[in-house]
Scaffold this motif. Sequence first.
Motif, short mmCIF file in Angstrom:
data_model
loop_
_atom_site.label_atom_id
_atom_site.label_comp_id
_atom_site.label_asym_id
_atom_site.label_seq_id
_atom_site.Cartn_x
_atom_site.Cartn_y
_atom_site.Cartn_z
N GLY A 161 -34.53 -8.80 -18.97
CA GLY A 161 -33.48 -8.78 -19.99
C GLY A 161 -32.90 -10.17 -20.25
N HIS A 162 -31.60 -10.20 -20.59
CA HIS A 162 -30.94 -11.47 -20.94
C HIS A 162 -31.09 -12.51 -19.83
CE1 HIS A 162 -28.67 -8.73 -23.67
NE2 HIS A 162 -28.91 -9.73 -24.48
N MET A 163 -31.00 -12.07 -18.59
CA MET A 163 -31.11 -12.99 -17.45
C MET A 163 -32.55 -13.07 -16.95
SD MET A 163 -28.06 -14.19 -16.79
CE MET A 163 -28.15 -14.80 -15.12
N MET B 221 -34.13 -7.96 -11.42
CA MET B 221 -32.94 -8.41 -12.15
C MET B 221 -32.55 -7.26 -13.07
SD MET B 221 -30.93 -10.80 -12.06
CE MET B 221 -29.68 -11.79 -12.82
N LEU B 222 -31.88 -6.27 -12.48
CA LEU B 222 -31.67 -4.96 -13.10
C LEU B 222 -30.18 -4.68 -13.29
CD1 LEU B 222 -34.41 -3.24 -10.93
CD2 LEU B 222 -34.52 -3.60 -13.42
N ASP C 95 -40.72 -4.41 -17.78
CA ASP C 95 -39.42 -3.96 -18.30
C ASP C 95 -39.70 -2.70 -19.12
OD1 ASP C 95 -36.46 -5.52 -18.90
OD2 ASP C 95 -36.97 -3.82 -20.18
N LEU C 96 -38.66 -1.85 -19.23
CA LEU C 96 -38.83 -0.61 -19.99
C LEU C 96 -38.80 -0.85 -21.49
CD1 LEU C 96 -36.26 1.61 -18.00
CD2 LEU C 96 -38.76 1.68 -17.81
N VAL C 97 -38.19 -1.97 -21.93
CA VAL C 97 -37.90 -2.18 -23.35
C VAL C 97 -38.96 -3.08 -23.99
CG1 VAL C 97 -36.21 -3.19 -24.94
CG2 VAL C 97 -35.43 -1.82 -22.99
N THR D 10 -26.59 -7.92 -9.88
CA THR D 10 -25.26 -7.81 -9.28
C THR D 10 -25.02 -6.34 -8.95
OG1 THR D 10 -24.48 -9.65 -10.61
CG2 THR D 10 -22.80 -8.28 -9.58
N LEU E 265 -19.11 -7.30 -18.49
CA LEU E 265 -19.71 -7.73 -17.22
C LEU E 265 -18.63 -8.05 -16.18
CD1 LEU E 265 -22.65 -9.99 -18.50
CD2 LEU E 265 -22.82 -7.74 -17.40
N LYS F 19 -17.47 -4.80 -14.88
CA LYS F 19 -18.45 -4.27 -13.90
C LYS F 19 -18.26 -4.95 -12.54
CE LYS F 19 -23.20 -4.61 -12.46
NZ LYS F 19 -24.52 -5.20 -12.61
P1 NAD Z 1 -29.85 -6.79 -19.36
O1 NAD Z 1 -29.36 -5.42 -19.66
O2 NAD Z 1 -30.04 -7.77 -20.47
O3 NAD Z 1 -31.24 -6.72 -18.56
C1 NAD Z 1 -31.58 -5.70 -17.66
C2 NAD Z 1 -33.02 -5.32 -17.99
O4 NAD Z 1 -33.47 -4.35 -17.04
C3 NAD Z 1 -33.16 -4.68 -19.38
O5 NAD Z 1 -34.12 -5.40 -20.15
C4 NAD Z 1 -33.63 -3.26 -19.08
O6 NAD Z 1 -34.54 -2.74 -20.04
C5 NAD Z 1 -34.31 -3.46 -17.74
N1 NAD Z 1 -34.46 -2.24 -16.96
C6 NAD Z 1 -33.58 -1.21 -16.82
N2 NAD Z 1 -34.10 -0.26 -16.00
C7 NAD Z 1 -35.33 -0.73 -15.63
C8 NAD Z 1 -36.35 -0.22 -14.79
N3 NAD Z 1 -36.22 0.96 -14.17
N4 NAD Z 1 -37.47 -0.96 -14.63
C9 NAD Z 1 -37.61 -2.16 -15.25
N5 NAD Z 1 -36.68 -2.69 -16.08
C10 NAD Z 1 -35.56 -1.98 -16.24
O7 NAD Z 1 -28.83 -7.38 -18.26
P2 NAD Z 1 -28.68 -8.90 -17.81
O8 NAD Z 1 -27.55 -9.52 -18.55
O9 NAD Z 1 -30.02 -9.54 -17.77
O10 NAD Z 1 -28.15 -8.68 -16.31
C11 NAD Z 1 -29.04 -8.30 -15.25
C12 NAD Z 1 -28.26 -8.33 -13.95
O11 NAD Z 1 -27.73 -9.65 -13.76
C13 NAD Z 1 -27.05 -7.39 -13.92
O12 NAD Z 1 -26.95 -6.84 -12.64
C14 NAD Z 1 -25.88 -8.30 -14.25
O13 NAD Z 1 -24.66 -7.83 -13.72
C15 NAD Z 1 -26.32 -9.58 -13.58
N6 NAD Z 1 -25.74 -10.81 -14.14
C16 NAD Z 1 -25.66 -10.99 -15.49
C17 NAD Z 1 -25.10 -12.17 -15.98
C18 NAD Z 1 -25.01 -12.41 -17.46
O14 NAD Z 1 -24.30 -13.37 -17.86
N7 NAD Z 1 -25.67 -11.64 -18.32
C19 NAD Z 1 -24.64 -13.16 -15.10
C20 NAD Z 1 -24.78 -12.97 -13.73
C21 NAD Z 1 -25.33 -11.77 -13.26
#
Ligand code: NAD
Length: 289
Positions: free
Chosen positions: A10-12, A64-65, A31-33, A93, A240, A243
């Motif tokens: 995903g984003h990270m 990274m879920l 990834d699922l998407v 996280t 976030l 959360k």
């Molecule tokens: P996101 O929602 O963009 O990415 C998560 C990805 O996981 C998605 O693409 C989703 O399709 C995928 N996913 C969900 N279930 C799945 C599965 N069963 N198998 C495979 N893929 C699956 O979220 P993000 O912003 O990338 O954040 C990811 C983690 O990092 C979270 O725990 C978040 O709290 C933490 N985090 C985010 C940030 C931020 O600024 N975005 C900063 C620090 C930590």
Amino acid sequence: MSTIAFLGLGHMGGPMAKNLVAAGHTVRGFDLVPAAQDAARAAGVTVIDTAEEAVTGADAVVTMLPNGAIVTSVYEAVLPHAAKGTLFIDSSTISVDDARAVHALAEAAGMQQVDAPVSGGVKGADAGTLAFMVGGDDAAFAAAQPVLEPMAGKVIHCGGSGNGQAAKVCNNMILAVQQIVVGEAFVLAEKLGLADQALYDVVTGATGNCWSLHTNCPVPGPVAGAPSGNGFKPGFATALMNKDLGLAMDAVSSTGASAPLGTHAAELYSAFAQDNGDLDFSAIIQTLR
Ligand code: NAD
């Protein structure tokens, strides 16, 4: 160079996987998407149809879920498909309790495992400058270091399993309280007739200085590029922060620690997140005016 399975693009996770590819690793992503799969493929990740297949033959597995329930179910699904001794790194996280529970699952399956949550956001993920807070034994930490390095500005060993997540919730509880009180100070200063810039100039050179002021200033003007000057586009989204404060409150209640300010901050962000989850968390100043 290693073969690394990367689950959650995903984003990270997307930009983190990109940096592992750039460092010369073979990255097998899942990834699922479809949009996340396409972006990862464009960055050189070999996108695999299932998580189980992605971990088969991998030296390391990075997750990274979104949350602890998903990390747990993914671990349950993939652990039987990984070779014994594979290194598992969870950078999601999640709560300290969930982190220790998935560590126990991995250990029981004969794997090495660390929790390695990050700070630095999407910008840090893209630039490969994330701060990793790592919980795990010395051998697992040593094994994780070369995998984390291409994604990292800083890697800190925080102690045993779950301690990376412990450091993360403590940091974000500090950050939440600071962002609220910096907002309170600007609102008070406005009521007292003190200009925003004057308050900024004084406090950034004084004892009240902190990241929530010098980088994430909640009023537009003093800091170029701060979300406050851009309609509070994140940055670090309120959803976030909400959360992460929920995870901090889980830890407060499971340990019986006293955290009156952290608890109040969690209440304020929980209310603010209802309608403003997609705004930068510095927008909490809007509730103070
Ligand atoms: P996101 O929602 O963009 O990415 C998560 C990805 O996981 C998605 O693409 C989703 O399709 C995928 N996913 C969900 N279930 C799945 C599965 N069963 N198998 C495979 N893929 C699956 O979220 P993000 O912003 O990338 O954040 C990811 C983690 O990092 C979270 O725990 C978040 O709290 C933490 N985090 C985010 C940030 C931020 O600024 N975005 C900063 C620090 C930590």
